[in-house]
Write a protein that holds these residues in place. Structure first.
Motif, short mmCIF file in Angstrom:
data_model
loop_
_atom_site.label_atom_id
_atom_site.label_comp_id
_atom_site.label_asym_id
_atom_site.label_seq_id
_atom_site.Cartn_x
_atom_site.Cartn_y
_atom_site.Cartn_z
N ARG A 340 0.81 -1.22 0.00
CA ARG A 340 0.00 0.00 0.00
C ARG A 340 0.85 1.27 0.00
O ARG A 340 0.32 2.37 -0.22
N GLU A 341 2.14 1.11 0.25
CA GLU A 341 3.04 2.27 0.15
C GLU A 341 3.31 2.60 -1.32
O GLU A 341 3.72 3.72 -1.65
N ILE A 342 3.07 1.63 -2.19
CA ILE A 342 3.37 1.82 -3.62
C ILE A 342 2.11 2.14 -4.42
O ILE A 342 2.11 3.04 -5.25
N VAL A 343 1.03 1.39 -4.15
CA VAL A 343 -0.21 1.56 -4.93
C VAL A 343 -1.42 1.59 -4.01
O VAL A 343 -1.34 1.18 -2.84
N HIS A 344 -2.53 2.03 -4.57
CA HIS A 344 -3.81 2.06 -3.85
C HIS A 344 -4.92 1.57 -4.78
O HIS A 344 -4.80 1.69 -6.00
N GLU A 345 -5.98 1.06 -4.17
CA GLU A 345 -7.12 0.61 -4.98
C GLU A 345 -7.65 1.77 -5.81
O GLU A 345 -7.81 2.89 -5.32
N GLY A 346 -7.92 1.48 -7.08
CA GLY A 346 -8.43 2.50 -7.98
C GLY A 346 -7.36 3.16 -8.84
O GLY A 346 -7.69 3.84 -9.82
N ASP A 347 -6.10 2.97 -8.48
CA ASP A 347 -5.01 3.57 -9.28
C ASP A 347 -5.01 2.97 -10.69
O ASP A 347 -5.19 1.76 -10.87
N LEU A 348 -4.79 3.83 -11.70
CA LEU A 348 -4.64 3.38 -13.08
C LEU A 348 -3.15 3.47 -13.43
O LEU A 348 -2.57 4.54 -13.42
N LEU A 349 -2.54 2.30 -13.74
CA LEU A 349 -1.09 2.23 -13.90
C LEU A 349 -0.71 1.45 -15.16
O LEU A 349 -1.43 0.52 -15.57
N PRO A 350 0.44 1.80 -15.78
CA PRO A 350 0.96 0.97 -16.88
C PRO A 350 1.62 -0.28 -16.31
O PRO A 350 2.33 -0.21 -15.31
N LEU A 351 1.36 -1.42 -16.93
CA LEU A 351 1.87 -2.69 -16.43
C LEU A 351 2.41 -3.51 -17.60
O LEU A 351 1.95 -3.38 -18.74
N LYS A 352 3.38 -4.37 -17.27
CA LYS A 352 3.96 -5.24 -18.28
C LYS A 352 3.49 -6.67 -18.03
O LYS A 352 3.52 -7.15 -16.89
#
Length: 416
Positions: A340-352
């Motif tokens: 949770r220090e890196i991401v949160h629910e609802g975040d839109l992120l680029p992923l590989k």
């Protein structure tokens, strides 16, 4: 030598006297409270004369006839057989006084007892009401349905509203179950709630016999709870577990359904022993995983929305109904204690995309190996520009320029 005092069998068979004596011996004078089977032999203006057997006639007085329904009175004809109740074995005039009304009433009490013992359903018509409930006749008996035993009366209502609703129900037919019979206190109590439970149980048994796994049925959502939705299939409720509501992750059934919705469902399981029905909504929707191999490939950069953060990693939705896992080791190269220090629910992120296993419906993703959102958007913008340049048509000369160009070509160097 004299014959026996009792006579021979042949004499008994031939002698009318023996037949007469036999009838007299078998006959018993009616007593108060007896119910007799009688035949109507005459209908007078103020009484009905009936033959109760044993060459005895009974009188049904006009006062008794007035207590019968008009239709019942009009239907009685000479030759009809009716049940009568003995009121007086012998009047001052020597008549046997009987009652049709009392006989019918006692038979109705006996019938009510049978309904109670056998749990039968009675359909009655509401003829009246009071502040406590509804009046429903059962033959000659006045039955009562307490307001608490009605199904759709409503909960919190003012006394005036309740009385108005009860009055509106007069003339309606109700399916009822006898829950109390007390002839001594003249109490006959009905329940609509008990009847509905009984009928629903019968419908449930029938439905459980008919239902087969793989059937598609239409029902109405009757209730929502944390673990799923109950659907009334017309006699029995089936459960759509929250995992069977959609191919997407659902936190609560209210995200997909609401009470009262009419839905088409797929029958997953039928447990006749435990009387349980398992249903599915998503099985009637296309499985997005069947096209996953065509839409995605290893090494592809996609955008994903974070749907759940757990200790071992993060789940991200990359398409409708398709989620992948970002293992904790693929979140960041920087040290951290909690995802949770890196991401949160609802975040839109680029992923590989690291791997795809459509059979097991699993996709492994990486955040740390993907470009940043700014970099990805820059790449996408550049790709769009290149595509526009490649597909742009060649610029055509204006008509005026074409005309001037033609005139220049016609001028020779000598003319210049």
């Amino acid at each position: 030598m004299f014959e026996s005092e009792n006579g021979t069998g042949e004499e008994k068979a031939l002698s009318p006297m023996w037949e007469f004596l036999g009838e007299e011996f078998d006959y018993r004078r009616p007593k108060w409270g007896d119910i007799l089977d009688a035949e109507v032999v005459r209908i007078d203006k103020d009484a009905i004369i009936v033959d109760v057997g044993g060459k005895t006639e009974g009188v049904v007085p006009s006062q008794d006839l007035e207590m019968l329904d008009e239709e019942v009175r009009a239907s009685i004809e000479v030759g009809d057989r009716v049940s009568v109740y003995v009121l007086r074995p012998e009047s001052p005039d020597g008549d046997l006084i009987v009652s049709v009304n009392m006989a019918r009433t006692l038979e109705d009490w006996q019938e009510a007892e049978r309904y109670l013992e056998e749990g039968k359903i009675y359909e009655g018509t509401i003829t009246g009401h009071n502040k406590g409930g509804l009046i429903v006749p059962f033959g000659q008996i006045r039955g009562f349905v307490p307001a608490s035993q009605l199904v759709n009366l409503g909960g919190r209502q003012s006394p005036e509203s309740r009385m108005e609703r009860l009055a509106q129900m007069e003339g309606e037919k109700l399916q009822l179950k006898v829950i109390e019979v007390n002839q001594h206190r003249r109490r006959l109590i009905f329940s609509q709630r008990a009847a509905m439970r009984h009928l629903r149980e019968e419908q449930k048994e029938k439905l459980l016999e008919e239902l087969q796994e793989g059937d598609i049925r239409t029902g109405k959502v009757s209730n929502l709870c944390d673990f799923g939705a109950f659907v009334d299939l017309g006699g029995a409720d089936g459960l759509i577990h929250i995992s069977e509501l959609s191919w997407q992750r659902v936190k609560h059934p209210r995200e997909v359904l609401k009470t009262g919705d009419e839905v088409e469902v797929y029958v997953l399981r039928v447990d006749r022993e435990k009387k349980r029905i398992g249903l599915s909504l998503r099985r009637l929707q296309p499985d997005p995983w069947t096209l996953a191999d065509e839409k995605f490939y290893v090494g592809q950069i996609v955008k994903g929305t974070i749907t759940n953060v757990v200790n071992f990693g993060v789940f991200a939705r990359i398409d409708e109904g398709i989620e992948g896992l970002i293992h904790i080791s693929e979140l960041s190269d920087e040290p951290f204690d909690d995802p949770r220090e890196i991401v949160h629910e609802g975040d839109l992120l680029p992923l590989k995309i690291l791997s795809i296993d459509t059979a097991r419906q699993r996709i492994a993703l990486s955040l740390k190996q993907a470009p940043t959102l700014e970099e990805l958007e820059g790449r996408e913008a550049l790709a769009e520009m290149v595509q526009v340049e490649e597909t742009a048509p060649e610029e055509a000369p204006l008509p005026e320029m074409e005309k001037i160009a033609g005139e220049v070509e016609e001028v020779t160097p000598e003319e210049v």
